[in-house]
Design an enzyme around this catalytic site. Sequence first.
Site, short mmCIF file in Angstrom:
data_model
loop_
_atom_site.label_atom_id
_atom_site.label_comp_id
_atom_site.label_asym_id
_atom_site.label_seq_id
_atom_site.Cartn_x
_atom_site.Cartn_y
_atom_site.Cartn_z
CG HIS A 69 -2.03 -1.02 1.08
ND1 HIS A 69 -3.05 -1.12 1.99
CD2 HIS A 69 -2.26 -1.99 0.15
CE1 HIS A 69 -3.87 -2.09 1.64
NE2 HIS A 69 -3.40 -2.65 0.52
CB CYS A 100 -1.78 1.26 5.97
SG CYS A 100 -1.16 0.38 4.52
CD GLU A 109 -2.09 4.06 3.20
OE1 GLU A 109 -3.28 4.15 3.56
OE2 GLU A 109 -1.71 3.25 2.33
CB CYS A 135 -6.18 -0.92 5.06
SG CYS A 135 -4.42 -1.35 5.12
#
Length: 155
Positions: free
Chosen positions: A83, A114, A85, A111
């Site tokens: 992801h 993250c 992040e 999410c």
Amino acid sequence: MSTEVSTEDSKSEKKRVSWDQYFMNIAVQAATRATCDRKHVGAVIVRDKTILSTGYNGSIRGLPHCDDMGHMMENGHCVATVHAEANAIIQAAKNGTSIDGADIYVTASPCWSCFKLIANSGIKRIVFLEFYRDERILSVSKQAGILLEQISLEQ
């Protein structure tokens, strides 16, 4: 030689965007590098109005992209990508850049996985455009002392 500034010209100039909008615009641009067409997400980590790191969602370094090879699906989610992040945090770590006390601008709220990375990295503020799925971050961010802000890019 004198320099004159026309007030008519300055009045007709476009208003400058806020710092939040500026950094979010950069996160939106970072998202254009994403390699999973299911969702393009970008992230920018900032401290003292200085960009420390950026990231976007993409495959593990050196492996084929979802856009090229297809998706690795689990429970309706593609799990092949790292992801945005996480990639921004990893990039900072790889380059020896401290992100303690920083802000992160993300095009979609993090999410749960993250969010935990963000919290443990010392980031103190998460700014996002779109709320994405996980409501746990709403209550846990308060407990962890992390400011969570949704903004709009419309002026």
